[in-house]
Motif scaffolding. Structure first.
Motif, PDB file in Angstrom:
ATOM      1  N   GLN A 127       0.839  -1.198   0.000  1.00 50.76           N
ATOM      2  CA  GLN A 127       0.000   0.000   0.000  1.00 50.76           C
ATOM      3  C   GLN A 127       0.878   1.254   0.000  1.00 50.76           C
ATOM      4  OE1 GLN A 127      -0.569   2.327   2.814  1.00 50.76           O
ATOM      5  NE2 GLN A 127      -1.820   3.513   1.386  1.00 50.76           N
ATOM      6  N   GLN A 128       1.964   1.232   0.766  1.00 49.29           N
ATOM      7  CA  GLN A 128       2.884   2.366   0.809  1.00 49.29           C
ATOM      8  C   GLN A 128       3.564   2.587  -0.545  1.00 49.29           C
ATOM      9  OE1 GLN A 128       5.111   1.117   4.485  1.00 49.29           O
ATOM     10  NE2 GLN A 128       4.912   3.282   4.960  1.00 49.29           N
ATOM     11  N   LEU A 129       3.916   1.506  -1.219  1.00 55.79           N
ATOM     12  CA  LEU A 129       4.551   1.627  -2.531  1.00 55.79           C
ATOM     13  C   LEU A 129       3.610   2.270  -3.541  1.00 55.79           C
ATOM     14  CD1 LEU A 129       6.429  -1.797  -2.716  1.00 55.79           C
ATOM     15  CD2 LEU A 129       7.473   0.465  -2.629  1.00 55.79           C
ATOM     16  N   SER A 130       2.330   1.963  -3.439  1.00 57.89           N
ATOM     17  CA  SER A 130       1.370   2.599  -4.346  1.00 57.89           C
ATOM     18  C   SER A 130       1.212   4.081  -4.018  1.00 57.89           C
ATOM     19  CB  SER A 130       0.016   1.892  -4.280  1.00 57.89           C
ATOM     20  OG  SER A 130      -0.634   2.128  -3.041  1.00 57.89           O
ATOM     21  N   THR A 131       1.327   4.438  -2.735  1.00 54.37           N
ATOM     22  CA  THR A 131       1.218   5.845  -2.335  1.00 54.37           C
ATOM     23  C   THR A 131       2.323   6.677  -2.960  1.00 54.37           C
ATOM     24  OG1 THR A 131       0.171   5.227  -0.239  1.00 54.37           O
ATOM     25  CG2 THR A 131       1.161   7.412  -0.351  1.00 54.37           C
ATOM     26  N   MET A 132       3.518   6.091  -3.102  1.00 55.89           N
ATOM     27  CA  MET A 132       4.635   6.825  -3.704  1.00 55.89           C
ATOM     28  C   MET A 132       4.682   6.649  -5.227  1.00 55.89           C
ATOM     29  SD  MET A 132       8.051   4.558  -3.017  1.00 55.89           S
ATOM     30  CE  MET A 132       8.768   5.260  -4.501  1.00 55.89           C
ATOM     31  N   LEU A 133       3.636   6.009  -5.783  1.00 57.98           N
ATOM     32  CA  LEU A 133       3.444   5.871  -7.235  1.00 57.98           C
ATOM     33  C   LEU A 133       4.436   4.927  -7.893  1.00 57.98           C
ATOM     34  CD1 LEU A 133       2.853   9.639  -8.123  1.00 57.98           C
ATOM     35  CD2 LEU A 133       1.166   7.952  -7.394  1.00 57.98           C
ATOM     36  N   ALA A 134       4.962   3.962  -7.143  1.00 55.85           N
ATOM     37  CA  ALA A 134       5.925   3.022  -7.719  1.00 55.85           C
ATOM     38  C   ALA A 134       5.212   2.076  -8.678  1.00 55.85           C
ATOM     39  CB  ALA A 134       6.613   2.235  -6.617  1.00 55.85           C
ATOM     40  N   ASN A 135       5.653   2.067  -9.910  1.00 54.12           N
ATOM     41  CA  ASN A 135       5.040   1.231 -10.949  1.00 54.12           C
ATOM     42  C   ASN A 135       5.888  -0.029 -11.151  1.00 54.12           C
ATOM     43  OD1 ASN A 135       5.175   1.174 -14.463  1.00 54.12           O
ATOM     44  ND2 ASN A 135       3.438   0.426 -13.290  1.00 54.12           N
ATOM     45  N   PHE A 136       5.594  -1.068 -10.383  1.00 55.48           N
ATOM     46  CA  PHE A 136       6.310  -2.338 -10.494  1.00 55.48           C
ATOM     47  C   PHE A 136       5.477  -3.350 -11.291  1.00 55.48           C
ATOM     48  CE2 PHE A 136       8.260  -0.717  -6.504  1.00 55.48           C
ATOM     49  CZ  PHE A 136       9.581  -0.756  -6.900  1.00 55.48           C
ATOM     50  N   ASP A 137       6.167  -4.370 -11.816  1.00 55.45           N
ATOM     51  CA  ASP A 137       5.484  -5.473 -12.504  1.00 55.45           C
ATOM     52  C   ASP A 137       4.949  -6.432 -11.444  1.00 55.45           C
ATOM     53  OD1 ASP A 137       6.370  -4.324 -14.855  1.00 55.45           O
ATOM     54  OD2 ASP A 137       8.151  -5.573 -14.971  1.00 55.45           O
ATOM     55  N   TRP A 138       3.812  -6.096 -10.872  1.00 52.50           N
ATOM     56  CA  TRP A 138       3.295  -6.898  -9.759  1.00 52.50           C
ATOM     57  C   TRP A 138       2.868  -8.292 -10.192  1.00 52.50           C
ATOM     58  CZ3 TRP A 138       4.734  -5.748  -5.216  1.00 52.50           C
ATOM     59  CH2 TRP A 138       4.912  -4.424  -4.818  1.00 52.50           C
ATOM     60  N   ASP A 139       2.674  -8.507 -11.472  1.00 54.70           N
ATOM     61  CA  ASP A 139       2.338  -9.865 -11.922  1.00 54.70           C
ATOM     62  C   ASP A 139       3.561 -10.785 -11.852  1.00 54.70           C
ATOM     63  OD1 ASP A 139       3.549  -8.369 -13.955  1.00 54.70           O
ATOM     64  OD2 ASP A 139       2.681  -9.610 -15.532  1.00 54.70           O
ATOM     65  N   ARG A 140       4.741 -10.203 -11.542  1.00 59.61           N
ATOM     66  CA  ARG A 140       5.962 -11.008 -11.390  1.00 59.61           C
ATOM     67  C   ARG A 140       6.387 -11.111  -9.925  1.00 59.61           C
ATOM     68  NH1 ARG A 140       8.833 -11.811 -16.224  1.00 59.61           N
ATOM     69  NH2 ARG A 140       7.946 -10.704 -18.004  1.00 59.61           N
ATOM     70  N   GLU A 141       5.557 -10.667  -9.023  1.00 56.90           N
ATOM     71  CA  GLU A 141       5.887 -10.630  -7.599  1.00 56.90           C
ATOM     72  C   GLU A 141       6.296 -12.009  -7.072  1.00 56.90           C
ATOM     73  OE1 GLU A 141       3.676  -9.296  -3.397  1.00 56.90           O
ATOM     74  OE2 GLU A 141       2.543  -9.494  -5.266  1.00 56.90           O
TER      75      GLU A 141
END
Length: 883
Positions: A127-141
């Motif tokens: 949730q914190q990463l989304s607050t700082m707008l980090a665009n990660f490939d979450w489908d590769r988590e």
């Protein structure tokens, strides 16, 4: 389509004097958050060569991000967006290094399952990463404590076992008495303390699992030379840790001829002339054998387990002496000591003591044999035979060096080579290569880790768990009560059948070092949905090595070394291949600096002050509320005990995500320490707000804008200057992202470009098409750092002008224009007032000069309707004399 300017209205003439539109960066952040988190649309046309693997060291799910996390993720997110805007297929994944002692200790304190605690923390940090707008490939988590992941950690272990690189042996190990687990040598500091608990480490003998990293020691050392884009200090640390040394193995025979000679490795064999003692590690075979009958030695060995590695304490072995292999006589013997400072795994666990040539040897000798002078050896100026013959030897001490006459006149290197050759000729030594690096101890006596997939059978020995039976699952627990390994007490886990003979057997209860989990996770990112293998050969070979790896300097040795080892091993067995053929996993490495917080200290008591114990006066001075004194202010590593931490969520909540991101980048170069001062964020906020207002203002002056606009071949002099400055700033911004990673200068370049556009707009001497083109460059180029403000500015332009443009395509740089015009200085009554760009022939027509300049905005201001008494045209100066 030609740009049409509206007639300059009174409102427009006063634009720069009017209050700007109120802009909330927080609201803009909320407005565009969902769109920005989706990231840049993939390129319509893919190019094989346009692939980029950007990776940040994945975090431990502690429960909250700190400013240090925010810094590194802002860096990679900005680079991710930059490369996507340039048409790259970017791999920018994220995961969780989720096994380990902190989760287990936290679970014990809370009496819960560590899996529950870990899952909660991951949710919060995402949730914190989304607050700082980090665009990660979450489908590769990936999550290392997930059975879907550690199944393959176990499979990689079994590959090592199959190739003879995973083995079990009795060894003296480092035992953490607080965390109740084994530590690798690398996890014990110079003071003998655990890297996690800080406890003084104890020495114990246990049967442990090791990985044969030393088999790759030479390539780990040699291939550092191929890592051209790694920081030199990191390569130096790795080189020193591997510690490849070329030298000589020397055999010292003993006075008790039934005993095997003591072998010593030395890189300075020429110092054999100055050997005055041998020192053995406490677990050397000769020491262990002597301790069986020597009670004093037994007591010393018990004491030595608690002594630091730099201790000068020693124990003289009784009845055993060594002979110098260069001596022509056996009457002069060398004493043998047991010394804790000798490392058991290096150079056969024995060193030759040369007090005249080594500070540590001298300190030990001075304490152990006081009053006996050090014995010098061959120097860089050559050996002086007469000097050796005159040394004050004492037969009582039993110390006397061999003859050095035959080496007279030689320099050190010549003498060393001749000595090594002589030792090898007589069978008392040989040239060899030695390494400081020891095999990797991976056994941990704790619950929260990947189980080692081995079954112990009395008949068959250690047997690998069949691949089809993986993963060996951790049994679920409702809570953990005490530190240690509960697995050994769980019959349902321990009892098993031997996969080889079917007999009753016992499962291995040690779990793996968590560095094993992190040594291959970057491979899993390339093929995270693969349920058959850790990853496919194709996916790994196409995406690796990682193009840019970013993380803290604290991982410069352990994590990077272990990752390089596993990567090279996997390449050696054909699991992947790289173009260089070295198996190196990381092409470019960046180690970001730490973030330090403002630390306030009471100058009288030296006590760290809490934020609510100080206040800011009207003069902006910080004082202590209770005493009125000014505190001592420094910037130090953030910690709870110093009350100097900063909450990234609160910063984003107050200033918006874009301002926080830009402030982080602006404050310091990536590799430098960042002294966090939130009060300075105001400068970045003003720039972002000006950018939004500038977009509104420029749109208000346009009827239409040519969306297909191309900078024309013919520009006025001022337009050429403006165009060139814009292109130079765009080049600087582009190189900062693609080459130098000077992301702090990127922010200053954005500000310069904003000032340039604003000045051009206010001058009204430059085509609005050209200004709008520059504004598009600014908005697009700032998207990687400030994506929500870029989206807002793009939206303003699109709505006001009823056209759309591609925000997600990096602007191409255009050629610098040569200015064929002349910049004339216009002087009025002896004072230089303004400049005017025109052709060289401009001053040939006096009437044209007068009309053009008096009609210009600057001319109306300084000349107006005044009577012109004289006009002087000379070179690049136009001088008016007016009433």
């Amino acid at each position: 389509m030609r740009v049409v300017r509206r007639p300059p209205s009174y409102v427009q003439r006063l634009y720069s004097k009017l209050a700007p539109k109120e802009v909330s960066l927080v609201e803009i952040g909320h407005k565009w958050k969902a769109k920005v988190l989706k990231g840049v649309p993939p390129p319509k046309v893919t190019h094989e060569e346009k692939k980029m693997y950007l990776l940040t060291m994945f975090p431990y799910p502690s429960g909250s991000l700190h400013i240090g996390h925010l810094r590194v993720y802002t860096i990679t997110d900005a680079l991710n967006r930059f490369y996507r805007l340039n048409g790259y297929q970017v791999l920018h994944p994220m995961g969780w290094d989720a096994f380990g002692l902190p989760a287990e200790n936290a679970a014990i304190e809370r009496r819960i399952d560590p899996a529950v605690w870990t899952k909660q923390n991951i949710a919060k940090m995402k949730q914190q990463l989304s607050t700082m707008l980090a665009n990660f490939d979450w489908d590769r988590e990936v999550t290392t404590c997930s059975p879907e992941y550690y199944k393959f950690t176990q499979e990689i272990f079994l590959e090592l076992f199959k190739h003879g690189l995973a083995y079990q042996k009795d060894a003296e190990i480092n035992w953490d008495p607080v965390d109740k687990t084994v530590l690798a040598n690398e996890q014990v500091d110079a003071q003998g303390r655990s890297w996690r608990s800080g406890a003084i480490v104890e020495k114990r003998k246990l049967n442990q699992w090791f990985l044969g990293i030393t088999k790759f020691a030479h390539s780990l050392q040699k291939d550092l030379g191929t890592l051209k884009e790694w920081p030199q200090n990191v390569k130096t640390m790795q080189k020193n840790w591997v510690g490849e040394s070329h030298g000589t193995e020397v055999h010292f025979s003993l006075s008790q001829r039934a005993l095997q000679p003591v072998k010593v490795f030395t890189t300075r064999v020429e110092t054999l002339f100055s050997v005055q003692y041998l020192a053995l590690a406490i677990d050397h075979p000769l020491v262990q054998e002597a301790s069986l009958t020597d009670l004093e030695l037994q007591s010393f060995l018990d004491l030595a387990k608690s002594l630091p590695n730099d201790s000068k304490e020693g124990f003289l072995l009784k009845g055993i002496r060594a002979h110098n292999p260069l001596s022509h006589s056996t009457q002069f013997e060398i004493p043998i000591f047991v010394a804790p400072y000798v490392l058991s795994g290096y150079g056969h666990g024995a060193v030759m003591g040369c007090p005249a040539h080594d500070e540590r040897d001298f300190a030990f000798w001075e304490q152990s044999m006081p009053g006996i002078s050090p014995l010098p050896s061959i120097t860089h100026n050559g050996c002086n035979t007469e000097r050796f013959s005159q040394l004050p030897y004492t037969k009582k001490s039993g110390i006397l060096g061999p003859s050095a006459a035959e080496f007279a006149g030689m320099d050190v290197n010549q003498a060393a080579q001749k000595i090594a050759e002589e030792l090898e000729r007589v069978g008392k030594g040989k040239s060899t290569t030695n390494y400081r690096l020891r095999d990797w101890l991976i056994s941990r006596q704790r619950y929260w880790g990947a189980p080692i997939p081995i079954i112990h059978c009395e008949s068959c020995g250690p047997v690998a768990v069949p691949k089809e039976d993986l993963p060996v699952m951790l049994p679920k627990v409702h809570s953990l009560a005490t530190k240690g390994n509960p697995l050994k007490n769980m019959a349902e886990f321990v009892d098993a059948k031997c996969p080889s003979c079917g007999s009753p057997a016992k499962r291995e209860t040690d779990t793996m070092d968590t560095f094993m989990d992190s040594s291959w996770y970057f491979f899993r990112y390339t093929d995270p949905k693969n349920i058959k293998d850790p990853f496919s050969h194709k996916a790994a070979s196409e995406n690796l090595p990682v193009d840019l790896y970013i993380g803290g300097i604290e991982h410069a040795i352990l994590h990077l070394l272990y990752s390089r080892f596993i990567s090279k091993f996997l390449a050696s067995i054909g699991k992947w291949e790289d173009k260089q053929g070295t198996g190196e996993p990381f092409k470019k490495l960046v180690t970001q600096g730490m973030v330090h917080g403002k630390t306030l200290v009471d100058p009288t008591t030296g006590r760290f002050l809490k934020p609510d114990e100080v206040e800011t006066t009207s003069c902006s001075d910080v004082i202590i509320k209770e005493t009125g004194q000014k505190p001592t202010i420094t910037y130090e590593k953030m910690s709870k005990s110093k009350y100097n931490g900063a909450d990234p969520d609160k910063c984003i909540e107050s200033h918006g995500p874009d301002a926080t991101r830009a402030h982080i980048l602006f404050q310091a170069p990536i590799s430098d320490v960042l002294s966090w001062d939130e009060t300075k964020i105001v400068g970045v906020e003003r720039w972002l707000i000006r950018t939004v207002n500038l977009s509104e203002a420029i749109c208000s002056n346009c009827f239409e804008f040519d969306s297909e606009y191309v900078v024309p071949a013919t520009l006025s002099g001022e337009e050429v200057v403006f165009h060139n400055k814009v292109q130079k700033l765009l080049e600087s911004i582009t190189l900062s992202f693609s080459d130098s990673l000077s992301l702090n200068t990127v922010i200053s370049d954005y500000m310069k470009l904003t000032n340039l556009i604003e000045a051009a707009h206010n001058s009204q001497n430059i085509s609005l098409n050209l200004i709008m083109n520059a504004l598009k460059i600014l908005i697009t180029s700032m998207y990687p750092v400030a994506p929500t403000v870029a989206e807002e500015a793009c939206d303003i332009l699109s709505k006001k002008l009823s056209w759309s443009w591609n925000l997600y395509e990096w602007p191409s740089m255009q050629a610098i224009r040569q200015n064929a015009q002349v910049r004339y200085n216009v002087v009025v009554n002896g004072k230089m007032r303004f400049t005017h760009c025109a052709d060289k022939s401009f001053i040939d027509d006096r009437e044209c000069v007068i009309k053009t300049l008096t009609d210009s905005p600057a001319g109306k201001k300084y000349i107006g309707d005044k009577v012109i008494r004289n006009l002087i045209l000379k070179n690049k100066v136009i001088s008016f004399v007016v009433e």
